[in-house]
Design a protein around this motif. Sequence first.
Motif, PDB file in Angstrom:
ATOM      1  N   PRO A  60     144.038  72.468  90.013  1.00  0.00           N
ATOM      2  CA  PRO A  60     143.308  72.545  88.555  1.00  0.00           C
ATOM      3  C   PRO A  60     142.512  70.886  88.746  1.00  0.00           C
ATOM      4  O   PRO A  60     143.011  70.076  89.014  1.00  0.00           O
ATOM      5  CB  PRO A  60     144.420  72.409  87.695  1.00  0.00           C
ATOM      6  CG  PRO A  60     145.672  72.886  88.197  1.00  0.00           C
ATOM      7  CD  PRO A  60     145.636  72.283  89.690  1.00  0.00           C
ATOM      8  N   PRO A  61     141.247  71.160  87.820  1.00  0.00           N
ATOM      9  CA  PRO A  61     140.667  70.056  87.524  1.00  0.00           C
ATOM     10  C   PRO A  61     141.379  68.810  86.941  1.00  0.00           C
ATOM     11  O   PRO A  61     142.271  69.144  86.555  1.00  0.00           O
ATOM     12  CB  PRO A  61     139.477  70.429  86.741  1.00  0.00           C
ATOM     13  CG  PRO A  61     139.543  71.855  86.869  1.00  0.00           C
ATOM     14  CD  PRO A  61     140.616  72.423  87.244  1.00  0.00           C
ATOM     15  N   TYR A  64     143.312  68.524  83.416  1.00  0.00           N
ATOM     16  CA  TYR A  64     144.300  69.428  83.017  1.00  0.00           C
ATOM     17  C   TYR A  64     145.648  69.074  82.815  1.00  0.00           C
ATOM     18  O   TYR A  64     146.310  69.669  82.050  1.00  0.00           O
ATOM     19  CB  TYR A  64     144.297  70.696  83.693  1.00  0.00           C
ATOM     20  CG  TYR A  64     142.946  71.565  83.696  1.00  0.00           C
ATOM     21  CD1 TYR A  64     141.744  71.191  83.372  1.00  0.00           C
ATOM     22  CD2 TYR A  64     142.866  72.920  84.148  1.00  0.00           C
ATOM     23  CE1 TYR A  64     140.609  71.900  83.135  1.00  0.00           C
ATOM     24  CE2 TYR A  64     141.898  73.696  83.987  1.00  0.00           C
ATOM     25  CZ  TYR A  64     140.716  73.136  83.482  1.00  0.00           C
ATOM     26  OH  TYR A  64     139.755  73.938  83.358  1.00  0.00           O
ATOM     27  N   LYS A  65     146.269  68.565  83.632  1.00  0.00           N
ATOM     28  CA  LYS A  65     147.646  68.032  83.485  1.00  0.00           C
ATOM     29  C   LYS A  65     147.971  67.306  82.260  1.00  0.00           C
ATOM     30  O   LYS A  65     149.077  67.745  81.537  1.00  0.00           O
ATOM     31  CB  LYS A  65     148.045  67.052  84.702  1.00  0.00           C
ATOM     32  CG  LYS A  65     149.343  66.728  84.708  1.00  0.00           C
ATOM     33  CD  LYS A  65     149.738  65.911  85.845  1.00  0.00           C
ATOM     34  CE  LYS A  65     151.341  65.510  85.850  1.00  0.00           C
ATOM     35  NZ  LYS A  65     151.812  64.535  86.931  1.00  0.00           N
ATOM     36  N   GLN A  67     146.420  67.686  79.459  1.00  0.00           N
ATOM     37  CA  GLN A  67     146.252  68.607  78.423  1.00  0.00           C
ATOM     38  C   GLN A  67     147.357  69.455  78.413  1.00  0.00           C
ATOM     39  O   GLN A  67     148.040  69.918  77.204  1.00  0.00           O
ATOM     40  CB  GLN A  67     145.092  69.253  78.465  1.00  0.00           C
ATOM     41  CG  GLN A  67     143.841  68.594  78.281  1.00  0.00           C
ATOM     42  CD  GLN A  67     142.469  69.582  78.471  1.00  0.00           C
ATOM     43  OE1 GLN A  67     142.648  70.441  78.301  1.00  0.00           O
ATOM     44  NE2 GLN A  67     141.364  68.886  79.156  1.00  0.00           N
ATOM     45  N   VAL A  68     147.804  70.136  79.406  1.00  0.00           N
ATOM     46  CA  VAL A  68     148.786  71.087  79.522  1.00  0.00           C
ATOM     47  C   VAL A  68     150.254  70.397  79.026  1.00  0.00           C
ATOM     48  O   VAL A  68     150.925  70.968  78.183  1.00  0.00           O
ATOM     49  CB  VAL A  68     149.007  71.559  81.140  1.00  0.00           C
ATOM     50  CG1 VAL A  68     150.480  72.366  81.153  1.00  0.00           C
ATOM     51  CG2 VAL A  68     147.845  72.338  81.236  1.00  0.00           C
ATOM     52  N   LEU A  69     150.320  69.153  79.694  1.00  0.00           N
ATOM     53  CA  LEU A  69     151.774  68.379  78.982  1.00  0.00           C
ATOM     54  C   LEU A  69     151.742  68.110  77.726  1.00  0.00           C
ATOM     55  O   LEU A  69     152.765  68.486  77.030  1.00  0.00           O
ATOM     56  CB  LEU A  69     151.918  67.342  79.974  1.00  0.00           C
ATOM     57  CG  LEU A  69     152.328  67.512  81.534  1.00  0.00           C
ATOM     58  CD1 LEU A  69     152.632  66.222  82.157  1.00  0.00           C
ATOM     59  CD2 LEU A  69     153.487  68.486  81.693  1.00  0.00           C
ATOM     60  N   ASP A  71     150.063  69.733  75.253  1.00  0.00           N
ATOM     61  CA  ASP A  71     150.326  71.025  74.663  1.00  0.00           C
ATOM     62  C   ASP A  71     151.541  71.564  74.451  1.00  0.00           C
ATOM     63  O   ASP A  71     152.253  71.916  73.688  1.00  0.00           O
ATOM     64  CB  ASP A  71     149.265  72.220  75.444  1.00  0.00           C
ATOM     65  CG  ASP A  71     148.117  72.146  75.085  1.00  0.00           C
ATOM     66  OD1 ASP A  71     147.634  71.493  74.234  1.00  0.00           O
ATOM     67  OD2 ASP A  71     147.083  72.992  75.536  1.00  0.00           O
ATOM     68  N   LEU A  72     152.223  71.459  75.883  1.00  0.00           N
ATOM     69  CA  LEU A  72     153.779  71.805  75.911  1.00  0.00           C
ATOM     70  C   LEU A  72     154.652  70.965  74.894  1.00  0.00           C
ATOM     71  O   LEU A  72     155.595  71.448  74.382  1.00  0.00           O
ATOM     72  CB  LEU A  72     154.351  71.718  77.522  1.00  0.00           C
ATOM     73  CG  LEU A  72     153.654  72.674  78.320  1.00  0.00           C
ATOM     74  CD1 LEU A  72     154.251  72.496  79.791  1.00  0.00           C
ATOM     75  CD2 LEU A  72     153.864  74.229  77.912  1.00  0.00           C
ATOM     76  N   GLU A  73     154.110  69.707  74.818  1.00  0.00           N
ATOM     77  CA  GLU A  73     155.068  68.910  74.041  1.00  0.00           C
ATOM     78  C   GLU A  73     154.976  69.237  72.599  1.00  0.00           C
ATOM     79  O   GLU A  73     155.823  69.395  71.677  1.00  0.00           O
ATOM     80  CB  GLU A  73     154.614  67.473  74.243  1.00  0.00           C
ATOM     81  CG  GLU A  73     155.635  66.456  73.859  1.00  0.00           C
ATOM     82  CD  GLU A  73     155.331  64.903  74.220  1.00  0.00           C
ATOM     83  OE1 GLU A  73     154.637  64.686  74.782  1.00  0.00           O
ATOM     84  OE2 GLU A  73     155.864  63.848  73.647  1.00  0.00           O
ATOM     85  N   GLN A  75     154.039  72.040  71.393  1.00  0.00           N
ATOM     86  CA  GLN A  75     154.613  73.339  71.342  1.00  0.00           C
ATOM     87  C   GLN A  75     156.185  73.283  70.977  1.00  0.00           C
ATOM     88  O   GLN A  75     156.560  73.767  70.114  1.00  0.00           O
ATOM     89  CB  GLN A  75     154.349  74.443  72.280  1.00  0.00           C
ATOM     90  CG  GLN A  75     152.980  74.885  72.105  1.00  0.00           C
ATOM     91  CD  GLN A  75     152.416  75.551  73.482  1.00  0.00           C
ATOM     92  OE1 GLN A  75     153.310  76.000  74.358  1.00  0.00           O
ATOM     93  NE2 GLN A  75     151.077  75.867  73.802  1.00  0.00           N
ATOM     94  N   ASN A  76     156.576  72.188  71.953  1.00  0.00           N
ATOM     95  CA  ASN A  76     158.080  72.074  72.002  1.00  0.00           C
ATOM     96  C   ASN A  76     158.425  71.400  70.388  1.00  0.00           C
ATOM     97  O   ASN A  76     159.496  71.946  69.918  1.00  0.00           O
ATOM     98  CB  ASN A  76     158.404  71.139  72.797  1.00  0.00           C
ATOM     99  CG  ASN A  76     160.210  71.028  72.983  1.00  0.00           C
ATOM    100  OD1 ASN A  76     160.767  72.195  72.762  1.00  0.00           O
ATOM    101  ND2 ASN A  76     160.398  69.911  73.530  1.00  0.00           N
ATOM    102  N   ARG A  79     158.270  74.121  67.936  1.00  0.00           N
ATOM    103  CA  ARG A  79     159.337  75.188  68.062  1.00  0.00           C
ATOM    104  C   ARG A  79     160.770  74.450  67.225  1.00  0.00           C
ATOM    105  O   ARG A  79     161.328  75.043  66.482  1.00  0.00           O
ATOM    106  CB  ARG A  79     159.612  75.279  69.413  1.00  0.00           C
ATOM    107  CG  ARG A  79     160.012  76.636  69.403  1.00  0.00           C
ATOM    108  CD  ARG A  79     160.414  77.314  70.944  1.00  0.00           C
ATOM    109  NE  ARG A  79     159.625  76.472  71.948  1.00  0.00           N
ATOM    110  CZ  ARG A  79     158.615  76.698  72.857  1.00  0.00           C
ATOM    111  NH1 ARG A  79     158.056  77.854  72.348  1.00  0.00           N
ATOM    112  NH2 ARG A  79     158.257  75.786  73.783  1.00  0.00           N
TER     113      ARG A  79
END
Lengths: 286, 182
Positions: A60-61, A64-65, A67-69, A71-73, A75-76, A79
């Motif tokens: 992935p460009p 992205y890493k 952003q993804v991490l 986002d996950l944090e 969302q966590n 939650r």
Amino acid sequence: MTSQELINSGKLELYVLGELSEAEAREIEIASAGNPDVNEEIRTLQNALRKYVMCFEKTPPLGYKRQVLEDLERQNEERQAEESSKKADKEKVEKFEILEEKSKASKILLPIFIITSVISMIAAAFFAYRMQNANNDLEYLSSDNSLVKESSLKEKEALLHEMVAVKSNLEFALLSVEVLKDSSFTKIDMISPDGTFKVPLYWNKSNGEVFVDGTNMHELSEDKTYQLWAINDGIPDNSGTVTPKKRYLQKMKGTSNAEAFSLTIESKGEITDPSFENIYATITLD
Amino acid sequence: MANTAKEKIQDHIPEEALVGLLRGKDQKALEYLYDHYSPAVFGIVLRIANSEKAAEKIFKEVFSEILKRITEFNHKTEKFFDWLLRIARSTALELVSKRGFKQNNLSDIVQLKVQEGILGNSEPAVSRDFLNNLNPEQKHYLDLIYFQGLTIDQIAEKFNQPANTVRNKAKGALHMLKALHS
């Protein structure tokens, strides 16, 4: 179908490509479970397809890493916040349900206790009136007829006893109203072993006060009695006897710690241990 | 449990331990997951979305879905990597279908991009050889089934062919893959 026939049937290819119906796929899974040849063929086909898919691997460009991490944090965290909020809501609902239940019980029981109180007050006034009349009669007679005097004295004594009983009932009824109105009390239903009826118990855990509503309890033979037990760390503590059919809440021996309450039927006399084989109603607390 | 796995995380982490750490939302395990599996996931997403822009959005959601469904993974019935690819594929297909991204003629794009060296990065030469041994029709059927998520009947209807013909061609394509793989 032999394993070789199954392998040559072409069904395994369709299974790996996800092109079989659910029932057909289940048949293949059952067949492969007990057949190493079929199992091996499926694995080979899956590996081949995976290799094809892996031809399209692409890093992935950059960026992205992060952003993804992130986002996950986020969302966590959301939650977790949601779970905490749900937990708080659940506690609120539970508390509300308890209050609601108490409120429902109050709606039913309050009028009963209020009516009892009013009747008791009227009865008290009536007995006071009769007492006054009896006194007047006694003065009026003012004769030396000892039989009349004795009779009037007995009547006066009986009226006095009735007045004391009415006063006592009135006090209990008023106390019951207070308990039902007090939100520090939690209503706990002790349930009969066959689940057919409940005996409500009101417990104020902070000051340890315990009341039992025996209105709907069954009458017992004269040699039997109902005994309430507060069980803490597996040890039953005698909380006193409960009289059935009383139309007010009965105050029991208090306790601030209990994991269960049990109502047993005991023979009258000195009671040190509960007869758990004669449980009338019980509740285990969470 | 976590400490032992974390000590090993720098180098290699066994699947079971990784799954355990991911279930506990361990940050280093998330990074490990990304570092080791993101090229495979992004590759599938890109092929399904068929556009870098759409793939970017879907890629993030796929990772979120993987984490959300990590409790479903059962190492007794499936390898973690296969499970991961399955979730990535099904999530991407669902999102593409919901959002109406177009997936026109992927096979042609595959061919073009492979030739241009756009697709495939870790083993480009090997991948290219593997792909070049498949004929365009075989790639076409594999793409329709795997990357577009079409059933045999849908392909038959779309290309006005008998379902049985489509079925045999799809099986033939997988057979070729198997032959190339072994």
